[in-house]
Design an enzyme around this catalytic site. Structure first.
Site, PDB file in Angstrom:
ATOM      1  N   LYS A 119       0.815  -1.171   0.018  1.00  0.00           N
ATOM      2  CA  LYS A 119       0.065   0.017  -0.010  1.00  0.00           C
ATOM      3  C   LYS A 119       0.939   1.308  -0.218  1.00  0.00           C
ATOM      4  O   LYS A 119       0.539   2.131  -0.362  1.00  0.00           O
ATOM      5  CB  LYS A 119      -0.973   0.146   1.069  1.00  0.00           C
ATOM      6  CG  LYS A 119      -1.960  -1.219   1.194  1.00  0.00           C
ATOM      7  CD  LYS A 119      -2.719  -1.390  -0.024  1.00  0.00           C
ATOM      8  CE  LYS A 119      -3.950  -2.365   0.128  1.00  0.00           C
ATOM      9  NZ  LYS A 119      -3.272  -3.787  -0.072  1.00  0.00           N
ATOM     10  N   LYS A 161      -2.351   1.898   8.963  1.00  0.00           N
ATOM     11  CA  LYS A 161      -2.820   1.078   7.787  1.00  0.00           C
ATOM     12  C   LYS A 161      -1.708  -0.002   7.715  1.00  0.00           C
ATOM     13  O   LYS A 161      -0.435   0.232   7.500  1.00  0.00           O
ATOM     14  CB  LYS A 161      -3.232   1.599   6.687  1.00  0.00           C
ATOM     15  CG  LYS A 161      -4.391   2.640   6.831  1.00  0.00           C
ATOM     16  CD  LYS A 161      -4.695   3.179   5.632  1.00  0.00           C
ATOM     17  CE  LYS A 161      -5.767   2.202   4.784  1.00  0.00           C
ATOM     18  NZ  LYS A 161      -6.289   2.916   3.646  1.00  0.00           N
ATOM     19  N   ARG A 295      -7.369  -7.563  -9.192  1.00  0.00           N
ATOM     20  CA  ARG A 295      -8.163  -8.918  -9.214  1.00  0.00           C
ATOM     21  C   ARG A 295      -9.752  -8.480  -9.685  1.00  0.00           C
ATOM     22  O   ARG A 295     -10.163  -7.132  -9.658  1.00  0.00           O
ATOM     23  CB  ARG A 295      -8.255  -9.631  -7.912  1.00  0.00           C
ATOM     24  CG  ARG A 295      -8.758  -8.676  -6.820  1.00  0.00           C
ATOM     25  CD  ARG A 295      -9.110  -9.455  -5.405  1.00  0.00           C
ATOM     26  NE  ARG A 295      -9.098  -8.697  -4.217  1.00  0.00           N
ATOM     27  CZ  ARG A 295     -10.252  -8.016  -4.079  1.00  0.00           C
ATOM     28  NH1 ARG A 295     -11.323  -8.233  -4.744  1.00  0.00           N
ATOM     29  NH2 ARG A 295     -10.501  -7.288  -2.699  1.00  0.00           N
ATOM     30  N   VAL A 298     -15.976  -8.504  -5.642  1.00  0.00           N
ATOM     31  CA  VAL A 298     -17.104  -9.040  -5.318  1.00  0.00           C
ATOM     32  C   VAL A 298     -18.267  -8.421  -6.020  1.00  0.00           C
ATOM     33  O   VAL A 298     -19.022  -8.988  -6.714  1.00  0.00           O
ATOM     34  CB  VAL A 298     -17.336  -9.005  -4.007  1.00  0.00           C
ATOM     35  CG1 VAL A 298     -18.865  -9.753  -3.336  1.00  0.00           C
ATOM     36  CG2 VAL A 298     -16.370  -9.758  -3.125  1.00  0.00           C
TER      37      VAL A 298
END
Length: 462
Positions: A119, A161, A295, A298
């Site tokens: 990230k 994070k 990728r 959902v």
């Protein structure tokens, strides 16, 4: 059959495995379902041309077992592997192993996955491409002293994070220096346990931000966008309800956001389907890149519903060596699409997982309705994996029609044998704030904390 893919191994399970198999079948590609022992009777196993058992129920001994997946490909004669989402889908070492075995990895190159999976590196890459990023640390922070010094420059409140994190996991908030001192080592420990790396970075916490993401497709030479999705309705940073397009953007803001995503992806020489995620400050109109998912996601069906483009088929074509068959001018946005994630969870018990056996099942039908699911009557939902049962997707000419169709679709759905989150979606669709699109990433949790919310959900369940 499409290009150089002769047979496809689906290295995943559940609804995404079913989705990939259907896309491959539409292209005439034979499929192999890589299944754990717990999924031997799954819908994916029933649909595929062939099944390869890859190990016991535990994911680390099956769906995360690289050698077992490669052996399944060798045994079946598959020459390509689609990783779906989750599991090994963003694992650069897996992509490298697939390629080293002489197989086609349906996704971007390993180096791209590694670069954007880090990230902190992704932030640097975005900034170098002229894409706005949330103010934060220039890279990973190794100790509390450097974190405190950085925080003085960036300002509070801050998010700590995990650099190797994703899916909303590995994040903590610090409102001042004392809280940063407490949370920093905890965040490092959690990152190490969850992702195998203790690396963390800081990012300014934007209050009342909306989560908006851009879908892109690339063939390694050229990239197009397929507009954006609104994913702000989340619980514990896990998405619950998505829609496309975002009701918060003006046409000018949409153009700037999507063009920034294309610019960043083209700089990477991106190949396949990918999503660039942003925080949008509706008050200032500013957007900030936060991360990229290398990728399929959902929520990809809402993009397919408003563009008419099959993203999974596009992934297979590109992986098989075909050039991107789309120009940006070919991609038009029509109407509004909504997606409701139906999980085997109990909202009355803090969304506790509730797997069971499907004793009754009837999905809604009609114009503008699409269901993505791996359920069938009599199917026993394994307790070992994600609780997602289905995605109920609707399309309308405008948002009002889409919301009305979503409510109707829920009413027509019959799913018995386990507790689900459908009552929560019924409540959401009846709430005026939903119809007014007045929400941000913290709204759903605030609404759930209201004393009347879950009581209403419980009454609907009864």
């Amino acid at each position: 059959m499409t290009s150089s893919i002769r047979k496809l191994l689906v290295a995943n399970r559940g609804e995404i495995a079913v989705r990939i198999i259907r896309a491959a079948q539409a292209l005439g590609i034979p499929t192999v379902a890589a299944c754990s022992e717990a999924d031997a009777d799954s819908l994916a196993a029933r649909m595929a041309d062939e099944v390869q058992l890859i190990g016991p129920a535990r994911a680390d001994r099956s769906y995360l077992n690289v050698e077992a997946l490669l052996q399944a490909a060798r045994a079946s004669g598959a020459n390509a592997i689609h990783p779906g989402y989750g599991f090994l889908s963003e694992n650069a070492a897996f992509a490298e192993a697939v390629t080293a075995a002489g197989l086609i990895f349906v996704g971007p190159q390993a180096e791209t996955i590694r670069r954007m999976g880090d990230k902190a590196e992704a932030r640097r890459t975005a900034a170098a491409a002229g894409v706005p990023v949330v103010p934060g640390s220039p890279g990973e922070l190794e100790d509390l002293e450097s974190a405190l010094a950085c925080a003085e420059q960036v300002g509070y409140p801050l998010l700590i994070k995990a650099s190797a994190g994703g899916g909303g996991r590995g994040i903590r908030i610090a409102h001042d220096a004392a809280e940063l001192a407490r949370e920093f080592p905890v965040a490092q420990s959690e990152a190490k346990a969850a992702f195998g790396s203790a690396a963390v970075y800081l990012e300014r916490f934007i209050r009342a931000a909306r989560h908006i993401e851009v879908q892109i497709l690339g063939d390694g030479q050229r990239v197009v966008h397929l507009f954006e999705r609104e994913c702000s309705l989340q619980r514990r940073r896990q998405k619950v309800f998505e829609e496309a397009p975002s009701p918060a953007l003006t046409p000018a803001q949409r153009l700037a956001l999507c063009e920034s995503a294309v610019r960043l992806a083209e700089g990477l020489g991106y190949r396949g389907a990918g999503t660039l995620e942003y925080l949008f400050d509706a008050h200032s109109g500013e957007f900030f890149f936060i991360e990229m998912n290398t990728r399929i996601q959902v929520e990809h069906p809402v993009t397919e519903m408003i563009t008419g483009i099959d993203l999974v088929q596009a992934m297979l074509r590109i992986a098989g060596g075909e050039p991107l068959g789309l120009q940006q001018s070919d991609i038009r946005m029509q109407g509004v699409a909504l997606e409701m994630r139906i999980n085997a969870e109990d909202p009355q018990r803090n969304f506790f997982p509730c797997p069971g056996t499907v004793t009754e099942l009837a999905w809604p039908q009609g114009e503008g309705i699409r269901v993505e699911s791996h359920l069938y009557p009599g199917y026993r939902v394994p307790p070992y994996y994600d609780s997602l049962l289905a995605k109920l997707v609707v399309h309308g000419q405008d948002r009002a029609q889409a919301l009305a169709r979503a409510a109707q679709a829920l009413e027509q759905t019959r799913l018995a044998g386990m507790t689900t989150t459908m009552p929560l979606h019924r409540w959401l669709l009846a709430d005026a704030r939903m119809h007014a699109a007045q929400f941000d990433t913290g709204s759903l949790e605030r609404w759930l904390a209201e004393p009347t919310t879950l009581r209403t959900v419980q009454l609907e369940e009864l």
